[in-house]
Motif scaffolding. Structure first.
Motif, PDB file in Angstrom:
ATOM      1  N   HIS A  70      34.039  38.451  55.470  1.00 50.14           N
ATOM      2  CA  HIS A  70      33.206  38.914  54.370  1.00 50.14           C
ATOM      3  C   HIS A  70      33.326  37.947  53.190  1.00 50.14           C
ATOM      4  N   ALA A  71      32.231  37.765  52.455  1.00 55.41           N
ATOM      5  CA  ALA A  71      32.237  36.877  51.289  1.00 55.41           C
ATOM      6  C   ALA A  71      33.244  37.334  50.236  1.00 55.41           C
ATOM      7  N   GLY A  72      33.527  38.635  50.189  1.00 58.29           N
ATOM      8  CA  GLY A  72      34.522  39.137  49.238  1.00 58.29           C
ATOM      9  C   GLY A  72      35.908  38.593  49.524  1.00 58.29           C
ATOM     10  N   SER A  73      36.285  38.527  50.789  1.00 58.00           N
ATOM     11  CA  SER A  73      37.597  37.969  51.125  1.00 58.00           C
ATOM     12  C   SER A  73      37.608  36.458  50.918  1.00 58.00           C
ATOM     13  N   THR A  74      36.492  35.807  51.219  1.00 54.61           N
ATOM     14  CA  THR A  74      36.373  34.359  51.004  1.00 54.61           C
ATOM     15  C   THR A  74      36.534  34.022  49.530  1.00 54.61           C
ATOM     16  N   SER A  75      35.807  34.737  48.682  1.00 50.03           N
ATOM     17  CA  SER A  75      35.868  34.431  47.250  1.00 50.03           C
ATOM     18  C   SER A  75      37.195  34.851  46.633  1.00 50.03           C
ATOM     19  N   ALA A  76      37.811  35.919  47.149  1.00 45.86           N
ATOM     20  CA  ALA A  76      39.098  36.365  46.599  1.00 45.86           C
ATOM     21  C   ALA A  76      40.184  35.312  46.809  1.00 45.86           C
ATOM     22  N   ILE A  77      40.266  34.741  48.017  1.00 44.65           N
ATOM     23  CA  ILE A  77      41.312  33.732  48.243  1.00 44.65           C
ATOM     24  C   ILE A  77      40.990  32.433  47.515  1.00 44.65           C
ATOM     25  N   ALA A  78      39.697  32.119  47.350  1.00 44.71           N
ATOM     26  CA  ALA A  78      39.311  30.929  46.585  1.00 44.71           C
ATOM     27  C   ALA A  78      39.743  31.086  45.130  1.00 44.71           C
ATOM     28  N   ASP A  79      39.470  32.245  44.545  1.00 48.55           N
ATOM     29  CA  ASP A  79      39.848  32.526  43.159  1.00 48.55           C
ATOM     30  C   ASP A  79      41.358  32.408  42.974  1.00 48.55           C
ATOM     31  N   SER A  80      42.128  33.001  43.878  1.00 44.82           N
ATOM     32  CA  SER A  80      43.590  32.937  43.758  1.00 44.82           C
ATOM     33  C   SER A  80      44.123  31.524  43.965  1.00 44.82           C
ATOM     34  N   ALA A  81      43.554  30.777  44.902  1.00 49.81           N
ATOM     35  CA  ALA A  81      44.004  29.394  45.129  1.00 49.81           C
ATOM     36  C   ALA A  81      43.788  28.536  43.878  1.00 49.81           C
ATOM     37  N   GLY A  82      42.622  28.665  43.275  1.00 52.79           N
ATOM     38  CA  GLY A  82      42.358  27.921  42.044  1.00 52.79           C
ATOM     39  C   GLY A  82      43.257  28.374  40.908  1.00 52.79           C
ATOM     40  N   GLY A  83      43.415  29.679  40.766  1.00 49.12           N
ATOM     41  CA  GLY A  83      44.257  30.210  39.701  1.00 49.12           C
ATOM     42  C   GLY A  83      45.685  29.711  39.795  1.00 49.12           C
ATOM     43  N   TYR A  84      46.227  29.727  40.994  1.00 54.74           N
ATOM     44  CA  TYR A  84      47.600  29.263  41.149  1.00 54.74           C
ATOM     45  C   TYR A  84      47.712  27.736  41.069  1.00 54.74           C
TER      46      TYR A  84
END
Length: 166
Positions: free
Chosen positions: A63-77
């Motif tokens: 799902h795009a929600g899981s895709t975008s969630a891990i992208a957001d966290s990867a960038g944040g960290y």
């Protein structure tokens, strides 16, 4: 056009890496999804998300929600690796383009700092679908982070919690 800033591929000091890993372990959504913090380097973080049927949309892709969630966290960290020890990170904006169906054994999100300033940091987000035989770029994004100086990670006030702010 100027080239993207890069940070040397050196190891992060043990204290900074522990700060990132401890913060990641407090993220309920990442735990719920089954995401794993795979790599932590200065200005670069990789998060992997193994395939599970519960993470799919109606066609069986991630799902795009899981895709975008891990992208957001990867960038944040990725940004957080460059922030002072007495600070925390907050995403203030991100945009993601879904380039291909997210099908694979797992997804890998890579956040890379493009420019880190005193308050705002810009990251590039890439998400790959990975199988035993291929690695396909399935999403590309950009993110703006805010360095919250003097507010260590995990220090939300009661007012922040009641309004949903971090």
């Amino acid at each position: 056009m100027r080239e993207q800033s890069t940070f040397p591929a050196r190891e992060l000091d043990a204290e900074a890496e522990a700060r990132v890993r401890t913060s990641f372990s407090r993220q309920g959504l990442m735990r719920h999804l089954g995401a794993v913090l795979a790599e932590v380097m200065p200005g670069r973080v990789s998060i992997q998300l193994p395939f599970r049927e519960e993470l799919t949309q109606q066609h069986g892709f991630f799902h795009a929600g899981s895709t975008s969630a891990i992208a957001d966290s990867a960038g944040g960290y990725a940004g957080f690796t460059l922030f002072p020890a007495d600070s925390s990170v907050l995403t203030i904006e991100f945009k993601i383009n879904l380039l291909a169906p997210a099908r694979g054994d797992y997804l890998e999100a890579i956040g890379s700092v493009v420019r880190s300033g005193r308050t705002l940091t810009i990251c590039q987000l890439e998400v790959f679908a990975v199988t035993a035989t291929e690695r396909v770029l399935i999403a590309l994004g950009q993110q703006t982070l805010m360095c919250m100086r003097g507010k260590q990670d995990g220090e939300a006030s009661e007012a922040d919690r009641s309004t949903g702010d971090k």
